[in-house]
Design a protein around this motif. Structure first.
Motif, mmCIF file in Angstrom:
data_model
loop_
_atom_site.group_PDB
_atom_site.id
_atom_site.type_symbol
_atom_site.label_atom_id
_atom_site.label_comp_id
_atom_site.label_asym_id
_atom_site.label_seq_id
_atom_site.Cartn_x
_atom_site.Cartn_y
_atom_site.Cartn_z
ATOM 1 N N ALA A 128 0.833 -1.208 0.000
ATOM 2 C CA ALA A 128 0.000 0.000 0.000
ATOM 3 C C ALA A 128 0.865 1.255 0.000
ATOM 4 N N LEU A 129 1.915 1.264 0.803
ATOM 5 C CA LEU A 129 2.813 2.428 0.838
ATOM 6 C C LEU A 129 3.504 2.644 -0.493
ATOM 7 N N GLU A 130 4.018 1.577 -1.082
ATOM 8 C CA GLU A 130 4.718 1.710 -2.360
ATOM 9 C C GLU A 130 3.773 2.158 -3.469
ATOM 10 N N ILE A 131 2.581 1.607 -3.502
ATOM 11 C CA ILE A 131 1.618 1.968 -4.544
ATOM 12 C C ILE A 131 1.128 3.395 -4.332
ATOM 13 N N ASP A 132 0.833 3.754 -3.095
ATOM 14 C CA ASP A 132 0.390 5.119 -2.808
ATOM 15 C C ASP A 132 1.502 6.129 -3.114
ATOM 16 N N ASP A 133 2.753 5.771 -2.835
ATOM 17 C CA ASP A 133 3.878 6.637 -3.207
ATOM 18 C C ASP A 133 3.934 6.834 -4.717
ATOM 19 N N ALA A 134 3.654 5.771 -5.472
ATOM 20 C CA ALA A 134 3.659 5.883 -6.930
ATOM 21 C C ALA A 134 2.567 6.831 -7.409
ATOM 22 N N ILE A 135 1.424 6.795 -6.755
ATOM 23 C CA ILE A 135 0.339 7.719 -7.113
ATOM 24 C C ILE A 135 0.753 9.154 -6.786
ATOM 25 N N GLY A 136 1.296 9.355 -5.589
ATOM 26 C CA GLY A 136 1.665 10.698 -5.148
ATOM 27 C C GLY A 136 2.839 11.297 -5.887
ATOM 28 N N ALA A 137 3.649 10.467 -6.542
ATOM 29 C CA ALA A 137 4.848 10.964 -7.214
ATOM 30 C C ALA A 137 4.561 11.571 -8.582
ATOM 31 N N ALA A 175 0.795 7.601 -16.265
ATOM 32 C CA ALA A 175 2.092 7.740 -15.593
ATOM 33 C C ALA A 175 2.143 6.890 -14.328
ATOM 34 N N PHE A 176 1.043 6.859 -13.598
ATOM 35 C CA PHE A 176 0.954 6.027 -12.402
ATOM 36 C C PHE A 176 1.188 4.561 -12.764
ATOM 37 N N LEU A 177 0.518 4.072 -13.794
ATOM 38 C CA LEU A 177 0.682 2.664 -14.181
ATOM 39 C C LEU A 177 2.114 2.384 -14.628
ATOM 40 N N GLY A 178 2.735 3.336 -15.292
ATOM 41 C CA GLY A 178 4.132 3.157 -15.675
ATOM 42 C C GLY A 178 5.036 2.993 -14.467
ATOM 43 N N ARG A 179 4.738 3.725 -13.405
ATOM 44 C CA ARG A 179 5.534 3.635 -12.173
ATOM 45 C C ARG A 179 5.206 2.395 -11.354
ATOM 46 N N VAL A 180 3.956 1.983 -11.364
ATOM 47 C CA VAL A 180 3.535 0.891 -10.492
ATOM 48 C C VAL A 180 3.688 -0.486 -11.152
ATOM 49 N N TRP A 181 3.772 -0.544 -12.472
ATOM 50 C CA TRP A 181 3.840 -1.823 -13.159
ATOM 51 C C TRP A 181 4.944 -2.734 -12.609
ATOM 52 N N PRO A 182 6.150 -2.227 -12.327
ATOM 53 C CA PRO A 182 7.178 -3.120 -11.764
ATOM 54 C C PRO A 182 6.805 -3.702 -10.393
ATOM 55 N N LEU A 183 5.912 -3.058 -9.666
ATOM 56 C CA LEU A 183 5.501 -3.544 -8.348
ATOM 57 C C LEU A 183 4.390 -4.582 -8.416
ATOM 58 N N VAL A 184 3.643 -4.574 -9.492
ATOM 59 C CA VAL A 184 2.447 -5.408 -9.584
ATOM 60 C C VAL A 184 2.776 -6.889 -9.480
ATOM 61 N N GLY A 185 3.815 -7.329 -10.154
ATOM 62 C CA GLY A 185 4.183 -8.737 -10.085
ATOM 63 C C GLY A 185 4.507 -9.178 -8.675
ATOM 64 N N ARG A 186 5.155 -8.287 -7.936
ATOM 65 C CA ARG A 186 5.550 -8.605 -6.562
ATOM 66 C C ARG A 186 4.345 -8.732 -5.641
ATOM 67 N N TYR A 187 3.338 -7.923 -5.863
ATOM 68 C CA TYR A 187 2.224 -7.864 -4.918
ATOM 69 C C TYR A 187 0.921 -8.474 -5.441
ATOM 70 N N ARG A 188 0.938 -9.083 -6.623
ATOM 71 C CA ARG A 188 -0.305 -9.644 -7.156
ATOM 72 C C ARG A 188 -0.870 -10.748 -6.262
ATOM 73 N N ALA A 207 0.614 -2.424 -22.676
ATOM 74 C CA ALA A 207 -0.623 -3.188 -22.810
ATOM 75 C C ALA A 207 -1.560 -2.924 -21.640
ATOM 76 N N VAL A 208 -1.005 -2.896 -20.437
ATOM 77 C CA VAL A 208 -1.845 -2.672 -19.267
ATOM 78 C C VAL A 208 -2.395 -1.251 -19.253
ATOM 79 N N THR A 209 -1.589 -0.288 -19.657
ATOM 80 C CA THR A 209 -2.048 1.107 -19.688
ATOM 81 C C THR A 209 -3.138 1.285 -20.731
ATOM 82 N N THR A 210 -2.945 0.701 -21.897
ATOM 83 C CA THR A 210 -3.959 0.781 -22.950
ATOM 84 C C THR A 210 -5.282 0.190 -22.464
#
Length: 187
Positions: A57-66, A78-91, A163-166
């Motif tokens: 939650a902290l990492e994802i919220d930081d990505a939104i706030g950045a 832009a948010f999805l571009g920043r958060v995409w590397p985290l998604v695999g870890r937290y899915r 693909a995910v952003t689209t």
């Protein structure tokens, strides 16, 4: 958190990502520590899962706030571009959210849900996102798509941040021409 606790959380994300039912012994082995060390930081599996959830939650919220201000559709991309590397870890949290810790995981992720709903509401007010669903629901649909694509993206290297952003923007009601314009804009 200490380096050891961080290492345990990293191992937990990896191990639980493969087997959501894995135990603390499996996490300890992956982290290169003994079970007692894991229990010293996380007295129960529930404590470990909730700590992992707070970290996500902290990492994802930081990505939104950045993300700098701009139109909501550009900010979402832009948010999805920043958060995409985290998604695999937290899915794995998506699977665990359906289990006995679901209510607690949901509560820990509530700030992320609120931030995304606010962004979607802003996009609806700006006229760039559809109004066919309430902002909170529409945000959850678009956000859930990210995790669905991540699950399939493990086997298909063509499913990436673009693909995910689209997909996400289209679900939000952004036109395909606008999606292409956002994705092809210089960074």
């Amino acid at each position: 958190m200490t380096q050891t606790a961080d290492r345990i959380l990293d191992a937990a994300a990896e191990v639980l990502g493969v087997d959501p039912e894995a135990g603390l012994g499996d996490v300890a082995t992956a982290a290169g520590v003994v079970r007692r060390t894991v229990y010293g930081y996380f007295p129960s599996r529930s404590d470990l899962v909730l700590a992992l959830t707070r970290r996500a939650a902290l990492e994802i919220d930081d990505a939104i706030g950045a993300i700098d201000a701009g139109p909501a559709d550009v900010v979402w991309a832009a948010f999805l571009g920043r958060v995409w590397p985290l998604v695999g870890r937290y899915r794995v949290l998506v699977a665990l959210r359906r289990g006995p810790l679901g209510a607690e995981i949901h509560a820990e992720l509530a700030p992320v849900d609120r931030s995304l709903a606010e962004l979607v509401r802003r996009g609806q007010d700006e006229g760039v996102f559809g109004v066919h669903l309430p902002a909170a629901v529409l945000g959850q649909v678009a956000w859930s798509t990210v995790f669905s694509i991540a699950d399939h993206g493990l086997a298909d290297v063509g499913l990436d941040a673009r693909a995910v952003t689209t997909s996400s923007l289209l679900l939000l009601g952004v036109t395909s021409d606008r999606v292409a314009q956002i994705l092809d804009a210089p960074a």
